[in-house]
Motif scaffolding. Structure first.
Motif, mmCIF file in Angstrom:
data_model
loop_
_atom_site.group_PDB
_atom_site.id
_atom_site.type_symbol
_atom_site.label_atom_id
_atom_site.label_comp_id
_atom_site.label_asym_id
_atom_site.label_seq_id
_atom_site.Cartn_x
_atom_site.Cartn_y
_atom_site.Cartn_z
ATOM 1 N N ALA A 91 0.814 -1.211 0.000
ATOM 2 C CA ALA A 91 0.000 0.000 0.000
ATOM 3 C C ALA A 91 0.852 1.268 0.000
ATOM 4 N N GLY A 92 2.186 1.113 0.012
ATOM 5 C CA GLY A 92 3.067 2.268 -0.081
ATOM 6 C C GLY A 92 3.549 2.824 1.240
ATOM 7 N N PHE A 93 3.352 2.088 2.335
ATOM 8 C CA PHE A 93 3.802 2.543 3.649
ATOM 9 C C PHE A 93 5.053 1.770 4.074
ATOM 10 N N TYR A 96 8.131 0.132 9.136
ATOM 11 C CA TYR A 96 8.778 0.624 10.351
ATOM 12 C C TYR A 96 8.117 1.893 10.899
ATOM 13 N N ASP A 97 7.186 2.465 10.156
ATOM 14 C CA ASP A 97 6.596 3.741 10.560
ATOM 15 C C ASP A 97 5.314 3.607 11.368
ATOM 16 N N HIS A 98 4.602 2.501 11.192
ATOM 17 C CA HIS A 98 3.289 2.383 11.829
ATOM 18 C C HIS A 98 3.134 1.014 12.474
ATOM 19 N N PRO A 268 17.389 1.549 1.651
ATOM 20 C CA PRO A 268 16.091 2.032 1.147
ATOM 21 C C PRO A 268 15.064 2.254 2.250
ATOM 22 N N TYR A 269 15.085 1.406 3.275
ATOM 23 C CA TYR A 269 14.127 1.560 4.364
ATOM 24 C C TYR A 269 14.505 2.731 5.268
ATOM 25 N N VAL A 270 15.810 2.944 5.453
ATOM 26 C CA VAL A 270 16.244 4.116 6.223
ATOM 27 C C VAL A 270 15.789 5.399 5.537
ATOM 28 N N LEU A 271 15.975 5.448 4.225
ATOM 29 C CA LEU A 271 15.589 6.642 3.472
ATOM 30 C C LEU A 271 14.081 6.809 3.372
ATOM 31 N N GLY A 272 13.348 5.709 3.383
ATOM 32 C CA GLY A 272 11.908 5.778 3.192
ATOM 33 C C GLY A 272 11.085 5.715 4.457
ATOM 34 N N SER A 273 11.739 5.705 5.611
ATOM 35 C CA SER A 273 11.028 5.588 6.886
ATOM 36 C C SER A 273 11.300 6.805 7.763
ATOM 37 N N ARG A 274 10.301 7.203 8.496
ATOM 38 C CA ARG A 274 10.480 8.289 9.461
ATOM 39 C C ARG A 274 10.937 7.747 10.810
ATOM 40 N N ALA A 275 10.529 6.544 11.155
ATOM 41 C CA ALA A 275 10.877 5.943 12.439
ATOM 42 C C ALA A 275 12.137 5.083 12.293
#
Length: 424
Positions: A91-93, A96-98, A268-275
């Motif tokens: 879904a594009g999330f 690690y953020d939610h 990629p997850y570091v760059l794409g995650s806020r948390a």
């Protein structure tokens, strides 16, 4: 006649494992029965001629793995989190953020994972995911490949395919004996297939790493980026590296590619995650009692020997000695033996309550022809099903020590696994 008895034993093993998958009353007794049939099958197979051994091992292994597909996950809810993490990424999330309970993801909930009234099948719904990046990629791929409404089945089928891939990789490099130790082990269909634990992907990468000379470090790094536990295989890959001086070339050839793969997987997850991409890792360690020596049966065997407060320090000292031994005295031609010593020793010292952690030990024991270490997996099952965990791990440790003493007494490289002809 032996072939018919072996066939009957494997059929009994398959039948018992189907009952285990269905979670029938008396689950622990059925699982214990499976662990009793497993060594019997290995013993019966020891004298099979080469033209028959491979067929029995592969066909039996496929049948045993398939038992895990017979029912929904019976003893673990981890695969529900896997399915959720795959859905969230599709879904594009960022996973690690939610947390699953986050209202921002309410539109992704369905009656399967969230049956209503605030209930969910996902464990720890209020915390962020704990899984490393290549595990998350795997969840996304399985989600994308699964048809609508597949629910848990896509992850179980993927686990079965990975289990068979481990079987074939072991057979090609180490022969039928090793393949049988993995393929017929009850922990494989229960944990890798029925409960669909992602650990089996890490195991496959470790087996492939020890099957090749080039690319070993990169494959081990990929295994670590699936589940952190395969980091225990790295000292084995460096076995003997300090003998006669420091072999900097081999250290570099293993550690640099491993570290690079882990960094690239996380990037990629570091760059794409806020948390934080570490998610619930530190909370999990605290929850499982690794910070409190008296909690939840951790350090069970050590606590029979030393005061509770000393247990974490004792683990650190013993493991430092084990790793040092592998780096100085380990056989670089048989790195899986050093990896087994490190991984198996840590399991015996920490006495974890989750049986799927020992899948790595099962594969390494198969490679090293050291079936006594399979007791670690059996002890993990006892611990997870609520049995006497400390006693089970103590018995497993005693078996390892007694077998090592017997081998030393004989002063021969005797193999305790029933001898099966090699694959070719």
């Amino acid at each position: 006649m032996r072939r018919y008895i072996l066939g009957g034993t494997l059929l009994a093993l398959v039948a018992v494992l189907v009952r285990v998958a269905h979670g029938q009353p008396g689950l622990s007794w059925w699982y214990a029965c499976a662990w009793g049939l497993f060594p019997a099958a290995l013993w019966l197979a020891r004298a099979l001629p080469g033209r028959h051994a491979g067929v029995w091992v592969v066909a039996g292994g496929i049948a045993v793995s398939a038992t895990g597909l017979a029912a929904p996950p019976s003893t673990s809810t981890d695969s529900y989190r896997y399915a959720w993490d795959g859905r969230v990424q599709a879904a594009g999330f960022s996973p690690y953020d939610h947390a699953p309970a986050d209202p921002a993801l309410a539109a992704l909930r369905d009656p399967w994972l969230f049956p209503g009234n605030g209930a969910t099948l996902i464990n720890r719904p209020a915390v962020h995911t704990i899984y490393p990046p290549l595990a998350e990629v795997y969840f996304l791929l399985v989600h994308g490949a699964s048809p609508d409404g597949a629910r848990h089945k896509g992850l179980q089928v993927a686990g079965a395919l990975l289990s068979v891939a481990v079987l074939l990789a072991l057979r090609r490099r180490w022969g039928d004996r090793a393949a049988a130790c993995w393929a017929w082990c009850p922990a494989v269909p229960v944990e890798a297939v029925n409960n669909a634990h992602v650990d089996v992907l890490g195991v496959l990468l470790v087996v492939l790493a020890f099957s090749v000379a080039r690319g070993r470090g990169a494959l081990l790094g990929a295994a670590v980026a699936v589940k952190l536990l395969p980091v225990l295989a790295l000292p084995g890959a460096l076995a003997g590296v300090l003998r006669g001086g420091i072999d900097r070339r081999r250290i570099t050839a293993i550690l640099v590619p491993a570290a690079l793969v882990v960094v690239l997987a996380y990037l990629p997850y570091v760059l794409g995650s806020r948390a934080s991409v570490l998610g619930y890792l530190f909370g999990y360690l605290q929850e499982e009692g690794y910070e409190d020596p008296g909690a939840r049966g951790r350090y069970g065997v050590l606590r029979l020997l030393v005061p509770d407060a000393w247990a974490p320090v004792a683990v650190a000292l013993v493991m430092a000695a084990v790793v040092a031994y592998v780096l100085w005295r380990g056989d670089p031609e048989r790195p899986w033996e050093g990896a087994l010593l490190v991984a198996g020793s840590l399991m015996l010292l920490l006495t974890p309550g989750y049986s799927w952690y020992a899948l790595l030990v099962v594969a390494l024991a198969a490679m090293a022809a050291r079936p006594e270490w399979l007791g670690v997996a059996a002890a993990g099952a006892v611990a997870y099903l609520g049995g006497p965990a400390t006693a089970a791990y103590a018995l497993a440790a005693g078996l390892v020590v007694l077998t090592a003493c017997e081998r030393r007494r004989r002063r021969t490289p005797a193999e305790a696994v029933p001898s099966l002809p090699s694959a070719g």
